[in-house]
Design a protein around this motif. Structure first.
Motif, PDB file in Angstrom:
ATOM      1  N   GLU A 297      10.844  -7.097  -3.743  1.00 64.69           N
ATOM      2  CA  GLU A 297       9.414  -7.353  -3.583  1.00 64.69           C
ATOM      3  C   GLU A 297       9.190  -8.328  -2.435  1.00 64.69           C
ATOM      4  OE1 GLU A 297       7.383  -8.404  -7.149  1.00 64.69           O
ATOM      5  OE2 GLU A 297       5.490  -8.709  -6.110  1.00 64.69           O
TER       6      GLU A 297
ATOM      7  N   THR B 134       7.744  -7.493   1.825  1.00 67.98           N
ATOM      8  CA  THR B 134       6.564  -8.098   2.448  1.00 67.98           C
ATOM      9  C   THR B 134       6.932  -8.776   3.764  1.00 67.98           C
ATOM     10  OG1 THR B 134       6.928 -10.094   1.174  1.00 67.98           O
ATOM     11  CG2 THR B 134       5.329  -8.530   0.312  1.00 67.98           C
ATOM     12  N   THR B 135       8.203  -8.820   4.064  1.00 65.38           N
ATOM     13  CA  THR B 135       8.620  -9.420   5.332  1.00 65.38           C
ATOM     14  C   THR B 135       8.630  -8.319   6.393  1.00 65.38           C
ATOM     15  OG1 THR B 135      10.954  -8.961   5.017  1.00 65.38           O
ATOM     16  CG2 THR B 135      10.125 -11.002   4.076  1.00 65.38           C
ATOM     17  N   PRO B 136       8.743  -8.702   7.652  1.00 63.85           N
ATOM     18  CA  PRO B 136       8.677  -7.669   8.686  1.00 63.85           C
ATOM     19  C   PRO B 136       9.943  -6.821   8.841  1.00 63.85           C
ATOM     20  CG  PRO B 136       8.118  -9.866   9.547  1.00 63.85           C
ATOM     21  CD  PRO B 136       8.713 -10.051   8.214  1.00 63.85           C
TER      22      PRO B 136
ATOM     23  N   ARG C   4       8.761   2.047   1.030  1.00 64.76           N
ATOM     24  CA  ARG C   4       8.365   0.789   1.659  1.00 64.76           C
ATOM     25  C   ARG C   4       7.398   0.059   0.748  1.00 64.76           C
ATOM     26  NH1 ARG C   4       7.237   0.749   7.763  1.00 64.76           N
ATOM     27  NH2 ARG C   4       7.930  -1.349   7.303  1.00 64.76           N
ATOM     28  N   THR C   5       7.071   0.671  -0.356  1.00 62.72           N
ATOM     29  CA  THR C   5       6.172   0.035  -1.304  1.00 62.72           C
ATOM     30  C   THR C   5       6.873  -0.011  -2.652  1.00 62.72           C
ATOM     31  OG1 THR C   5       5.205   2.152  -1.855  1.00 62.72           O
ATOM     32  CG2 THR C   5       4.131   0.898  -0.130  1.00 62.72           C
ATOM     33  N   LEU C   6       6.220  -0.629  -3.607  1.00 60.02           N
ATOM     34  CA  LEU C   6       6.850  -0.740  -4.923  1.00 60.02           C
ATOM     35  C   LEU C   6       6.491   0.437  -5.828  1.00 60.02           C
ATOM     36  CD1 LEU C   6       6.412  -4.528  -5.660  1.00 60.02           C
ATOM     37  CD2 LEU C   6       8.531  -3.340  -5.188  1.00 60.02           C
ATOM     38  N   ASP C   7       5.501   1.253  -5.403  1.00 56.99           N
ATOM     39  CA  ASP C   7       5.144   2.356  -6.319  1.00 56.99           C
ATOM     40  C   ASP C   7       5.874   3.643  -5.985  1.00 56.99           C
ATOM     41  OD1 ASP C   7       1.786   3.000  -4.969  1.00 56.99           O
ATOM     42  OD2 ASP C   7       3.686   2.573  -4.008  1.00 56.99           O
TER      43      ASP C   7
ATOM     44  N   LYS D 229      -6.780   1.291  -7.604  1.00 51.86           N
ATOM     45  CA  LYS D 229      -5.386   1.688  -7.855  1.00 51.86           C
ATOM     46  C   LYS D 229      -5.231   2.094  -9.310  1.00 51.86           C
ATOM     47  CE  LYS D 229      -1.033   2.093  -6.875  1.00 51.86           C
ATOM     48  NZ  LYS D 229      -0.526   2.882  -5.740  1.00 51.86           N
TER      49      LYS D 229
ATOM     50  N   ARG E  11      -0.790  -7.262  -4.283  1.00 49.72           N
ATOM     51  CA  ARG E  11       0.272  -6.409  -3.728  1.00 49.72           C
ATOM     52  C   ARG E  11      -0.292  -5.385  -2.759  1.00 49.72           C
ATOM     53  NH1 ARG E  11       3.962  -5.139  -9.033  1.00 49.72           N
ATOM     54  NH2 ARG E  11       5.347  -6.944  -8.855  1.00 49.72           N
TER      55      ARG E  11
ATOM     56  N   CYS F  69      -0.809  -6.964   0.732  1.00 49.93           N
ATOM     57  CA  CYS F  69       0.331  -7.237   1.604  1.00 49.93           C
ATOM     58  C   CYS F  69       1.208  -6.007   1.775  1.00 49.93           C
ATOM     59  CB  CYS F  69       1.130  -8.438   1.120  1.00 49.93           C
ATOM     60  SG  CYS F  69       1.769  -8.269  -0.517  1.00 49.93           S
ATOM     61  N   GLY F  70       0.682  -4.840   1.423  1.00 39.25           N
ATOM     62  CA  GLY F  70       1.384  -3.604   1.739  1.00 39.25           C
ATOM     63  C   GLY F  70       2.466  -3.222   0.751  1.00 39.25           C
ATOM     64  N   LEU F  71       2.554  -3.907  -0.370  1.00 42.14           N
ATOM     65  CA  LEU F  71       3.580  -3.546  -1.350  1.00 42.14           C
ATOM     66  C   LEU F  71       3.168  -2.321  -2.152  1.00 42.14           C
ATOM     67  CD1 LEU F  71       4.767  -6.938  -2.828  1.00 42.14           C
ATOM     68  CD2 LEU F  71       6.144  -5.240  -1.659  1.00 42.14           C
ATOM     69  N   LEU F  72       1.869  -2.134  -2.280  1.00 44.44           N
ATOM     70  CA  LEU F  72       1.368  -0.952  -2.977  1.00 44.44           C
ATOM     71  C   LEU F  72       0.312  -0.327  -2.081  1.00 44.44           C
ATOM     72  CD1 LEU F  72       0.771  -2.299  -6.605  1.00 44.44           C
ATOM     73  CD2 LEU F  72       2.595  -0.777  -5.866  1.00 44.44           C
ATOM     74  N   ARG F  73       0.159   0.971  -2.232  1.00 46.52           N
ATOM     75  CA  ARG F  73      -0.841   1.678  -1.442  1.00 46.52           C
ATOM     76  C   ARG F  73      -2.047   1.948  -2.312  1.00 46.52           C
ATOM     77  NH1 ARG F  73      -0.763   4.192   3.376  1.00 46.52           N
ATOM     78  NH2 ARG F  73      -2.396   5.760   3.354  1.00 46.52           N
TER      79      ARG F  73
ATOM     80  N   LYS G  77       2.263  -8.077   8.281  1.00 42.92           N
ATOM     81  CA  LYS G  77       3.368  -8.759   7.601  1.00 42.92           C
ATOM     82  C   LYS G  77       3.857 -10.040   8.275  1.00 42.92           C
ATOM     83  CE  LYS G  77       4.988  -4.802   4.979  1.00 42.92           C
ATOM     84  NZ  LYS G  77       5.978  -3.738   4.830  1.00 42.92           N
TER      85      LYS G  77
ATOM     86  N   TYR H  27       3.764 -14.313   1.378  1.00 41.20           N
ATOM     87  CA  TYR H  27       3.464 -13.810   0.037  1.00 41.20           C
ATOM     88  C   TYR H  27       4.412 -14.445  -0.960  1.00 41.20           C
ATOM     89  CZ  TYR H  27       3.571 -10.501  -3.900  1.00 41.20           C
ATOM     90  OH  TYR H  27       3.555  -9.933  -5.154  1.00 41.20           O
TER      91      TYR H  27
ATOM     92  N   ALA I 265       5.490 -14.006  -4.730  1.00 43.30           N
ATOM     93  CA  ALA I 265       5.337 -13.122  -5.879  1.00 43.30           C
ATOM     94  C   ALA I 265       5.248 -13.935  -7.165  1.00 43.30           C
ATOM     95  CB  ALA I 265       6.511 -12.161  -5.945  1.00 43.30           C
TER      96      ALA I 265
END
Ligand SMILES: Nc1ncnc2c1ncn2[C@@H]1O[C@H](COP(=O)(O)OP(=O)(O)OP(=O)(O)O)[C@@H](O)[C@H]1O
Ligand SMILES: [Mg+2]
Lengths: 366, 304
Positions: free
Chosen positions: A204, A208-210, A363-366, B13, B49, B52-56, B77, B82, B84
């Protein structure tokens, strides 16, 4: 306690599927792939004789179902190359004037050369050959030539077990073991290392880092390439000094060519990690990949002894081709040219798996 | 100052058919400390999330630092820090190794110095060589916070950064956030602590993924229309039982020997309080707190 365990088992579908799938796969593979007396081994003939005798000899060989004539050779060089490349398992050399000298009772020499890197693959056929040749020729000869003593065979059968004349199984096993160990550990190590990041939540943070997915993948692969080389070094040392495996080819070449194999396995590990949710599943999928590699690559059972579907599956697996490279270089003394033939399937496999991995890498968590 | 740092709208979402964040809008200005509140499971983490692009997001969109959250995640980013909700640094690396790793991932220049500085600032120095996994909960939070500030982000997205942190450290933390805000760093922070909510410039309160209220503390209190009276003295427990059954009163909360009695009609609440108060107890006007506002909002929220 028991009830809770079953509930959890049911939740984790993949694990459950694996619990059923792995033994099933193993049983099927073991049951069908094993054939300790391989048949239909590819044979090439280098013949200087066109008499009916040589023709009926070859016909008899095919009828025995041990041999399949796949090529007719025209020179000694071609014969050596076919054996080095592993294109054929046997080369039969019929000398010039074979028919004539047979009739004269001169007991001409029939030479059968076998690629005996894996003694298990050839021993049955070699044993059968002598009796078979004598029987076939005796039938055609309508009575033994007068010059022969009673009970004497009409031909001299000579058998050369190439590359491994004493049929030492160890010579074949040890290089094979190297590929097998690399497959198991490298796939598992990377699959677990990445799944661990997801499970512990560190992914996670990382996402979020580049950093880019390719960087994450490479970051996981590069260190383990070195680990792979360390393992290889140890196994090669053991092979040479503990098991006295003769090295006919260049060890450096083996090391160089191994980079594709190692990378392919690591990429499989990375890709597995994109398919699973936890470390247990990662472990199971790794085993799921490892089992066919172990059983169908030609390590456990002679490749040519397996049914066709098993050979087809085996041809996809990198271990199959890697074994041929390592055995080829170490036992046959092959050089780059011969090894390249087996290198491209590994490279193709690798690219395909990279493709899947990059596509699946979330690239995402879902 | 004109461009908002976060400007999203209609963000939605769902997980497996259940809508977790429902058409949420948010606008946060530069240098603002924006508090993000809501009961457990209301969708705070999910929303952050998505930022910050972790979820769409399934629907909706907008910008973060001027970049599109759907397509320009890679440009967002590098400027976002971020943190968590769950500790997400490496437990098997030391404090210093973790920070050095984060510095290298963000391409921080002069990483050694930057890491040394931040360890000094966050008082992590004495834990420098200790494995992160061996830190206590509060120190882990501090380490995580240090990790997301190394690269001098312009936007901090902090998901319950002070959960389990002691009051002294929390105060220090908030002083730092205010210091950063003064320097132009924007912070979106989720929390369950009311005292922290009060330290934010503006707040948003969500439940079931929907926005229920937003604004500054006073605005929210005024907007709730609640009036509060205090009942002090003996017999508090009996009074509480009586007041809870009283229709004029919405909330009764006990703080030691003091009851906070709130309801929409100030006069009615006062009458109810005086009737319920036992002999020797005093009734005084009190101030409605955020907690009462949020509990009122929460009760009014309809479960979708
Ligand atoms: N990956 C996921 N898959 C399925 N459901 C999820 C997932 N992530 C979150 N949820 C669900 O979404 C809802 C909102 O969760 P979220 O973590 O955003 O709440 P929260 O407001 O952060 O809660 P808390 O205050 O407890 O941290 C919860 O009901 C949760 O179960
Ligand atoms: Mg949360």
């Amino acid at each position: 306690m028991v009830a809770k365990e079953f509930v959890q088992m049911r939740r984790d579908r993949l694990t459950f599927a694996m619990l059923i799938g792995i033994p099933l796969l193993q049983t099927v593979l073991f049951g069908y792939a094993i054939n300790s007396d391989p048949r239909h081994l590819p044979l090439a003939v280098l013949s200087g004789d066109n008499s009916p005798f040589s023709r009926s000899l070859i016909a008899a060989m095919q009828t025995s179902s041990y041999f399949d004539l796949v090529r007719t050779l025209s020179s000694r060089g071609e014969a050596d190359r076919a054996l080095d490349l592993g294109e054929v398992q046997f080369v039969l050399t019929i000398p010039e004037g074979f028919g004539r000298s047979l009739l004269r009772g001169e007991r001409p020499v029939l030479l059968l050369e076998a690629d005996a890197t894996d003694p298990g693959a050839t021993s049955g056929a070699l044993t059968a050959f002598r009796a078979l040749a004598v029987r076939a020729l005796a039938r055609d000869l309508s009575g033994p030539p007068s010059s022969l003593l009673p009970g004497e065979d009409p031909v001299t059968v000579r058998v050369h077990a190439q590359y491994n004349p004493e049929a030492v199984t160890r010579y074949n096993i040890v290089p094979g073991l190297m590929g097998t160990i690399l497959t198991l550990t490298l796939v598992m190590i990377t699959a677990l290392a990445i799944t661990r990041e997801r499970e512990r939540g560190t992914m996670e943070n990382l996402l979020t880092t580049p950093v880019r997915p390719l960087e994450v993948m490479l970051g996981k692969i590069v260190p383990y390439i070195l680990v792979g080389y360390l393992q290889m070094g140890l196994i090669l040392l053991a092979a040479r000094y503990l098991f006295d495996v003769p090295f006919h080819g260049s060890v450096v070449l083996v090391l160089l060519l191994s980079v594709f194999f190692i990378a392919a396995n690591l990429t499989v590990g990375v890709t597995i990690s994109t398919l699973v949710r936890n470390q247990l599943q990662a472990l199971q999928l790794s085993v799921f990949f490892f089992l066919p590699s172990l059983l169908l690559s030609g390590f456990m059972f002679p490749f040519r002894g397996m049914p066709e579907w098993a050979q087809a599956v085996g041809s996809v697996l990198p271990l199959t081709h890697y074994l041929r490279i390592v055995r080829g270089v170490l036992l046959k003394g092959n050089g780059v040219a011969e090894a390249l033939v087996h290198l491209w399937p590994i490279a193709a496999f690798w690219l395909a798996v990279i493709g899947i991995g990059l596509k699946r890498f979330r690239r995402t968590l879902d | 100052m004109a461009d908002p740092v976060i400007d999203v709208s209609g963000v939605t979402k769902s997980f497996g058919g259940r809508t977790v964040v429902d058409r949420l809008d948010m606008r946060v200005e530069r240098g603002e400390i924006y508090g993000f509140l809501g009961p457990n499971g209301s969708g705070k983490t999910t929303f952050i999330r998505m930022l910050c692009g972790l979820l769409r997001p399934d629907a909706g969109g907008g910008t973060c630092l001027g970049y599109d959250i759907l397509t320009e995640g890679d440009r967002i980013k590098p400027h976002v820090g971020y943190m968590a909700q769950r500790f997400s640094l490496y437990e098997d690396l030391t404090v210093r190794e973790n920070l050095m790793f984060m510095a290298s991932v963000y391409g921080v220049r002069r990483p050694r110095r930057v890491v040394a500085e931040i360890m000094e600032r966050m008082e992590l120095g004495r834990f420098s060589g200790i494995l992160a996994g061996g830190l206590s909960g509060g120190w882990k939070q501090r380490l995580a916070l240090a990790g997301c500030m190394l690269h001098e982000p312009r936007l901090l997205l902090l998901d319950e950064p002070t959960a389990g942190v002691d009051p002294g450290a929390r105060r220090e933390f908030w002083d730092q956030v205010h210091g950063l805000a003064a320097a132009g760093v924007t912070t979106l922070i989720s929390t369950h602590y009311m005292d922290e909510a009060e330290r934010c410039h503006r707040l948003a309160y969500i439940a079931y993924g929907r926005l229920l209220a937003r604004g500054g503390v006073e605005e929210l209190v005024a907007g709730s229309g609640l009036s509060t009276w205090l009942v002090k003295g003996p017999g508090a427990h009996e009074a509480k039982v009586r007041l809870e059954a009283d229709e004029r009163v919405e909330q009764v909360v006990a703080f030691g020997n003091t009851l906070h009695v709130s309801g929409p009609d100030a006069a009615a609440v006062e009458r109810a309080a005086r009737e319920a108060a036992g002999p020797g107890a005093r009734v005084e006007p009190g101030e409605t707190s955020l907690e009462e506002v949020f509990i009122q909002l929460m009760r009014g929220a309809v479960k979708p």
